[in-house]
Design an enzyme around this catalytic site. Structure first.
Site, mmCIF file in Angstrom:
data_model
loop_
_atom_site.group_PDB
_atom_site.id
_atom_site.type_symbol
_atom_site.label_atom_id
_atom_site.label_comp_id
_atom_site.label_asym_id
_atom_site.label_seq_id
_atom_site.Cartn_x
_atom_site.Cartn_y
_atom_site.Cartn_z
ATOM 1 N N ASP A 203 29.196 4.800 19.101
ATOM 2 C CA ASP A 203 28.142 5.537 18.407
ATOM 3 C C ASP A 203 28.683 6.737 17.646
ATOM 4 O O ASP A 203 28.080 7.203 16.684
ATOM 5 C CB ASP A 203 27.092 5.994 19.432
ATOM 6 C CG ASP A 203 26.039 6.913 18.830
ATOM 7 O OD1 ASP A 203 25.278 6.437 17.975
ATOM 8 O OD2 ASP A 203 25.983 8.102 19.196
ATOM 9 N N LEU A 284 20.000 11.641 16.969
ATOM 10 C CA LEU A 284 19.704 11.722 15.538
ATOM 11 C C LEU A 284 20.912 11.390 14.661
ATOM 12 O O LEU A 284 20.833 11.504 13.444
ATOM 13 C CB LEU A 284 19.207 13.139 15.187
ATOM 14 C CG LEU A 284 17.878 13.544 15.837
ATOM 15 C CD1 LEU A 284 17.573 14.997 15.519
ATOM 16 C CD2 LEU A 284 16.744 12.649 15.347
ATOM 17 N N ARG A 285 22.005 10.970 15.305
ATOM 18 C CA ARG A 285 23.204 10.699 14.526
ATOM 19 C C ARG A 285 22.978 9.571 13.522
ATOM 20 O O ARG A 285 23.473 9.609 12.401
ATOM 21 C CB ARG A 285 24.366 10.363 15.466
ATOM 22 C CG ARG A 285 25.723 10.467 14.799
ATOM 23 C CD ARG A 285 26.849 10.332 15.822
ATOM 24 N NE ARG A 285 27.035 11.571 16.556
ATOM 25 C CZ ARG A 285 27.099 11.662 17.878
ATOM 26 N NH1 ARG A 285 26.950 10.584 18.619
ATOM 27 N NH2 ARG A 285 27.292 12.816 18.466
ATOM 28 N N GLY A 286 22.195 8.561 13.894
ATOM 29 C CA GLY A 286 21.912 7.450 12.984
ATOM 30 C C GLY A 286 21.155 7.901 11.751
ATOM 31 O O GLY A 286 21.458 7.472 10.624
#
Length: 362
Positions: A203, A284-286
Site C-alpha cells: 500500500d 486516504l493514500r489512495g
C-alpha cells in the site's frame, strides 16, 4: 542529448508494449510525490530494461561539485547540511551538470550499506561527524530500483519506504545523528510466484502495475529483432530514435514545469474519493495518489485541467494494490477498480475497458 555522453542503454522510446508500466514510470518522474511504482510480472518482460532506459532518458541535473548527496545549488530542501553551512558562510559553490542517478539496491544489502555508517571512534576522538554515505545518499534526486523487492528483508523495505515518503534519511548511533536529503523515485519489481509483499508495505507504493509476457508472435519477433539490432550496434540504434527520445524528454520537462498549475475540479475529486470509499480502501493514500497521478497525466498531455479520462487512465494503477486485506489474497488485476469507477462515473464498463486500452497505447 548527444550520443557521445549516453551510456549503452536501450532507449525508452524503443521499448515495445508494456504501456501501463511506461506511463506509471513517467508520471512518477513528473511528480515524485506520487510515491513510486511497484512492477509485478513474469521474468524476462523488460522491467529492468525499461527502468534503466527511463534514467537515461531524463535530462541532467545541476549538482554541487564533489557533494556525495547530489545537492542542489539552489533548493534548500535538496541540500546536505554541509552545503547549507558553506552557503551560510558565503562560499561560492562549484556547480556541475550530472546525469540523474540510477541506483540498484542488491538483495543482499545491509542496513549500513543502504543508510550509511557513522565512524563513532572518529566522532568521539576528533569531534567530527565522520559519516560514510550509503545508497540512499547516492540516490538523492534520482531513481532507486529494487529488483525482486518481494524477497527483500521487510525491515529494509520499511526503511526504504520511510525515506521515500519523508525525503530524508537519518542515521543515529551512540548519540551521534546524521540527517541528509533522500528524495528519490522508488521503483520495485518482482515476480509474484516468488512471494508477495505484505499488504501494509504494498500500500505504501504510489502505483502498482502488472506486466505480462507478450504472446503475439509478430510482437515477439519485433522485440527480438530490436534487441538484436541494439546489441549489434548500440550507437546506430540510439541515433535512429534520438529525435523520439528528445521529444519525450521535452514533454517530461514541460510537464514538470506545468504541474503546479494543473487543477482538479471539486466534483472530480469528490468522485475519486467515492471510488476509494466504495472499494473500502484503508486510509486516504489512495485518494491522494489518484489525484496526483491524474494531475501529472494532465500536465504530460499539455493541459492544466484534469479530465475524467485522466482519472480513468490512472485509477486502476493507483488503487488495485490497496484492496488486499489478507496477505494470502491475490493482488486485484484491476477489474474491481474498473467496475466501481464505471459505477461512480456512470460509464459503460465494456466501453471503458476498450478506452483504457486505447488510451494506454496512445
Amino acid at each position: 542529448m548527444s550520443s557521445s555522453r549516453k551510456r549503452r542503454v536501450f532507449p525508452f522510446t524503443a521499448v515495445i508494449g508494456q504501456e501501463e508500466m511506461k506511463l506509471a514510470l513517467l508520471l512518477n518522474v513528473i511528480d515524485p510525490r506520487i510515491g513510486g511504482v511497484m512492477i509485478m510480472g513474469d521474468r524476462g518482460t523488460g522491467k529492468s530494461t525499461t527502468i534503466r532506459a527511463l534514467a537515461d532518458l531524463l535530462p541532467g541535473i545541476k549538482v554541487v561539485a564533489g557533494d556525495p548527496y547530489n545537492s542542489s545549488p539552489t533548493d534548500p530542501d535538496l541540500q546536505s547540511s554541509d552545503v547549507q553551512q558553506r552557503l551560510d558562510n558565503g562560499e561560492q559553490l562549484p556547480v556541475e551538470q550530472s546525469q540523474v542517478p540510477m541506483v540498484d539496491l542488491p538483495l543482499g544489502a545491509t542496513e549500513d550499506r543502504l543508510c550509511g555508517t557513522i565512524d563513532i571512534e572518529k566522532a568521539l576522538s576528533e569531534g567530527v561527524r565522520a559519516f560514510e554515505p550509503g545508497l540512499l545518499a547516492k540516490a538523492n534526486r534520482g531513481l532507486l530500483y529494487v529488483d525482486e523487492v518481494n524477497l527483500l528483508d521487510d525491515h529494509l523495505v520499511d526503511v526504504l519506504l520511510d525515506s521515500a515518503a519523508s525525503g530524508w534519511n537519518t542515521v543515529e548511533r551512540e548519540g551521534v545523528s546524521v540527517r541528509h536529503p533522500a528524495r528519490f523515485v522508488l521503483i520495485g519489481s518482482g515476480n509474484p510466484e516468488e512471494g508477495e509483499l505484505r499488504p501494509q508495505l504494498l500500500d505504501r507504493f504510489g502505483m502498482s502495475v502488472e506486466v505480462r509476457t507478450v504472446r503475439e508472435a509478430q510482437l515477439r519477433v519485433q522485440v527480438v529483432d530490436q534487441r538484436t539490432a541494439f546489441d549489434a550496434d548500440p550507437d546506430s540504434f540510439v541515433n535512429a530514435v534520438n529525435s523520439d527520445q528528445e521529444a519525450l524528454q521535452r514533454r517530461v520537462v514541460d510537464a514538470q514545469e506545468r504541474l503546479d498549475n494543473v487543477k482538479v475540479d471539486d466534483d472530480l475529486r469528490l468522485r475519486i474519493s467515492s471510488v476509494c470509499g466504495e472499494l473500502d480502501v484503508d486510509g486516504l493514500r489512495g485518494d491522494i495518489v489518484t489525484n496526483r497521478a491524474a494531475r501529472a497525466l494532465a500536465a504530460f498531455e499539455g493541459r492544466t485541467e484534469v479530465s475524467e479520462e485522466d482519472v480513468a487512465r490512472v485509477v486502476s494503477c493507483s488503487l488495485r494494490h490497496r484492496l488486499r486485506k489478507d496477505p494470502l489474497e491475490q493482488v486485484d488485476s484491476g477489474d474491481r477498480v474498473v467496475k466501481v469507477f464505471c459505477k461512480v462515473f456512470e460509464r459503460s464498463e465494456d466501453a471503458d475497458r476498450s478506452d483504457f486500452e486505447l488510451a494506454l497505447a496512445s
